[in-house]
Design a protein around this motif. Structure first.
Motif, PDB file in Angstrom:
ATOM      1  N   ASP A 294       0.922  -1.300  -0.046  1.00 13.18           N
ATOM      2  CA  ASP A 294      -0.003  -0.469  -0.229  1.00 13.18           C
ATOM      3  C   ASP A 294       1.054   1.262   0.192  1.00 13.18           C
ATOM      4  N   THR A 295       1.438   1.034   0.842  1.00 10.93           N
ATOM      5  CA  THR A 295       2.995   2.311   1.066  1.00 10.93           C
ATOM      6  C   THR A 295       3.363   2.788  -0.524  1.00 10.93           C
ATOM      7  N   ALA A 296       3.780   1.208  -0.854  1.00 16.12           N
ATOM      8  CA  ALA A 296       4.777   1.407  -2.201  1.00 16.12           C
ATOM      9  C   ALA A 296       4.041   1.845  -3.379  1.00 16.12           C
ATOM     10  N   ILE A 297       2.835   1.736  -3.181  1.00 16.93           N
ATOM     11  CA  ILE A 297       1.618   2.151  -4.259  1.00 16.93           C
ATOM     12  C   ILE A 297       1.199   3.930  -3.899  1.00 16.93           C
ATOM     13  N   GLN A 298       0.766   4.222  -2.954  1.00 18.01           N
ATOM     14  CA  GLN A 298       0.333   5.694  -2.638  1.00 18.01           C
ATOM     15  C   GLN A 298       1.573   6.608  -2.696  1.00 18.01           C
ATOM     16  N   GLU A 299       2.686   5.564  -2.462  1.00 16.96           N
ATOM     17  CA  GLU A 299       4.101   7.089  -2.885  1.00 16.96           C
ATOM     18  C   GLU A 299       4.522   7.476  -4.523  1.00 16.96           C
ATOM     19  N   ASP A 300       4.048   5.953  -4.884  1.00 16.26           N
ATOM     20  CA  ASP A 300       4.716   5.978  -6.312  1.00 16.26           C
ATOM     21  C   ASP A 300       5.880   5.305  -6.631  1.00 16.26           C
ATOM     22  N   ALA A 301       6.565   4.888  -5.832  1.00 18.20           N
ATOM     23  CA  ALA A 301       8.197   4.069  -5.789  1.00 18.20           C
ATOM     24  C   ALA A 301       7.827   3.200  -6.295  1.00 18.20           C
ATOM     25  N   ASP A 302       9.219   3.563  -6.965  1.00 17.13           N
ATOM     26  CA  ASP A 302      10.596   3.073  -7.790  1.00 17.13           C
ATOM     27  C   ASP A 302       9.986   0.771  -8.105  1.00 17.13           C
ATOM     28  N   ALA A 303      10.394   0.986  -6.570  1.00 18.10           N
ATOM     29  CA  ALA A 303      11.471   0.166  -6.337  1.00 18.10           C
ATOM     30  C   ALA A 303      11.007  -0.326  -4.061  1.00 18.10           C
ATOM     31  N   ILE A 304      10.901  -1.668  -3.804  1.00 16.99           N
ATOM     32  CA  ILE A 304      10.848  -1.671  -2.668  1.00 16.99           C
ATOM     33  C   ILE A 304      11.764  -2.831  -1.692  1.00 16.99           C
ATOM     34  N   GLY A 305      12.696  -2.260  -1.230  1.00 17.98           N
ATOM     35  CA  GLY A 305      13.541  -2.660  -0.171  1.00 17.98           C
ATOM     36  C   GLY A 305      13.349  -3.471   1.162  1.00 17.98           C
ATOM     37  N   LEU A 306      13.125  -4.549   0.787  1.00 15.83           N
ATOM     38  CA  LEU A 306      13.416  -5.219   2.110  1.00 15.83           C
ATOM     39  C   LEU A 306      14.521  -5.355   3.255  1.00 15.83           C
ATOM     40  N   SER A 307      14.213  -5.711   4.389  1.00 18.73           N
ATOM     41  CA  SER A 307      14.983  -5.469   5.624  1.00 18.73           C
ATOM     42  C   SER A 307      14.520  -7.085   6.076  1.00 18.73           C
ATOM     43  N   ILE A 308      15.137  -8.320   6.319  1.00 17.45           N
ATOM     44  CA  ILE A 308      14.280  -9.098   6.963  1.00 17.45           C
ATOM     45  C   ILE A 308      15.389 -10.170   7.518  1.00 17.45           C
ATOM     46  N   LEU A 309      15.358  -9.823   9.083  1.00 19.83           N
ATOM     47  CA  LEU A 309      16.810 -11.269  10.141  1.00 19.83           C
ATOM     48  C   LEU A 309      16.093 -12.029  10.475  1.00 19.83           C
ATOM     49  N   SER A 310      14.677 -11.931  10.611  1.00 13.49           N
ATOM     50  CA  SER A 310      13.086 -13.265  11.193  1.00 13.49           C
ATOM     51  C   SER A 310      13.562 -14.641  10.721  1.00 13.49           C
TER      52      SER A 310
ATOM     53  N   GLU B 238       2.949 -11.556  -4.408  1.00 14.38           N
ATOM     54  CA  GLU B 238       1.245 -11.373  -4.876  1.00 14.38           C
ATOM     55  C   GLU B 238       0.736 -10.725  -5.001  1.00 14.38           C
ATOM     56  N   LEU B 239       0.995  -9.728  -3.584  1.00 17.80           N
ATOM     57  CA  LEU B 239       0.262  -8.702  -3.372  1.00 17.80           C
ATOM     58  C   LEU B 239       0.301  -7.347  -4.298  1.00 17.80           C
ATOM     59  N   LEU B 240       1.667  -7.259  -5.094  1.00 18.24           N
ATOM     60  CA  LEU B 240       1.897  -6.929  -6.279  1.00 18.24           C
ATOM     61  C   LEU B 240       1.174  -6.597  -7.782  1.00 18.24           C
ATOM     62  N   LYS B 241       1.558  -7.983  -7.827  1.00 20.43           N
ATOM     63  CA  LYS B 241       0.674  -8.953  -8.964  1.00 20.43           C
ATOM     64  C   LYS B 241      -0.817  -8.700  -9.052  1.00 20.43           C
ATOM     65  N   ASP B 242      -1.691  -8.501  -7.220  1.00 21.45           N
ATOM     66  CA  ASP B 242      -2.850  -8.518  -7.693  1.00 21.45           C
ATOM     67  C   ASP B 242      -3.155  -6.941  -7.408  1.00 21.45           C
ATOM     68  N   ARG B 243      -2.703  -5.928  -7.076  1.00 22.43           N
ATOM     69  CA  ARG B 243      -2.655  -4.491  -7.717  1.00 22.43           C
ATOM     70  C   ARG B 243      -2.340  -4.295  -8.497  1.00 22.43           C
ATOM     71  N   GLU B 244      -1.678  -4.754  -9.777  1.00 15.98           N
ATOM     72  CA  GLU B 244      -1.104  -3.910 -11.770  1.00 15.98           C
ATOM     73  C   GLU B 244       0.199  -3.411 -11.340  1.00 15.98           C
ATOM     74  N   ALA B 245       1.079  -3.678  -9.840  1.00 21.56           N
ATOM     75  CA  ALA B 245       1.908  -3.071  -9.965  1.00 21.56           C
ATOM     76  C   ALA B 245       3.345  -3.893  -9.381  1.00 21.56           C
ATOM     77  N   GLU B 246       3.515  -4.474 -10.421  1.00 23.53           N
ATOM     78  CA  GLU B 246       4.507  -5.589 -10.864  1.00 23.53           C
ATOM     79  C   GLU B 246       5.727  -4.565 -11.251  1.00 23.53           C
ATOM     80  N   ASP B 247       5.758  -3.671 -11.841  1.00 24.05           N
ATOM     81  CA  ASP B 247       6.580  -2.806 -12.273  1.00 24.05           C
ATOM     82  C   ASP B 247       7.251  -1.470 -11.080  1.00 24.05           C
TER      83      ASP B 247
END
Length: 135
Positions: free
Chosen positions: A51-67, A79-88
């Motif tokens: 939601d944040t990436a789409i609202q902010e018109d982001a070009d990329a998402i960088g995830l940090s996962i240590l868990s 999956e959510l990006l595909k569902d929201r047609e935001a695969e770009d």
């Protein structure tokens, strides 16, 4: 038309992982390199990240996962990006990710994985070379 702005990157900490030093270091490095960075803070759901990436018109998402939940969290964001047609919106990430999981993550659609010890300059260079600005 034809005018482009800075690359916009959402840096996110999905899941229950509470360690955000690396994410903040990457966010600052990207910002210092002239990118617009939106840091979401800790404990984000994949839905909140997308939601944040789409609202902010982001070009990329960088995830940090240590868990250890990287397979699930990356897959859900893709999956959510595909569902929201935001695969770009390109997805990349880093954290404690075993070498054996990197190829499967790339098959899911994660563009790049950066493991501990990667110089921030390498991440900045990768984003500059692989994430076109949509602005």
């Amino acid at each position: 038309m034809g005018v482009s702005g800075p690359i916009r990157v959402v840096v996110a900490k999905p899941g229950l992982d509470g360690h955000d030093r690396g994410a903040k270091v990457i966010a600052r490095a990207l910002r210092d390199a002239g990118m617009e960075v939106i840091y979401t803070g800790l404990h984000q759901t994949p839905e909140q990240v997308v939601d944040t990436a789409i609202q902010e018109d982001a070009d990329a998402i960088g995830l940090s996962i240590l868990s250890g939940a990287h397979m699930t969290l990356f897959a859900k964001v893709i999956e959510l990006l595909k569902d929201r047609e935001a695969e770009d919106i390109k997805v990349f990430g880093g954290g404690i990710i075993p070498e054996a999981d990197i190829a499967p993550l790339k098959e899911l659609g994660v563009a790049a994985i950066f493991t501990p010890g990667t110089p921030t300059g390498d991440v900045v260079a990768w984003v500059n070379e692989n994430v076109p600005s949509a602005a």
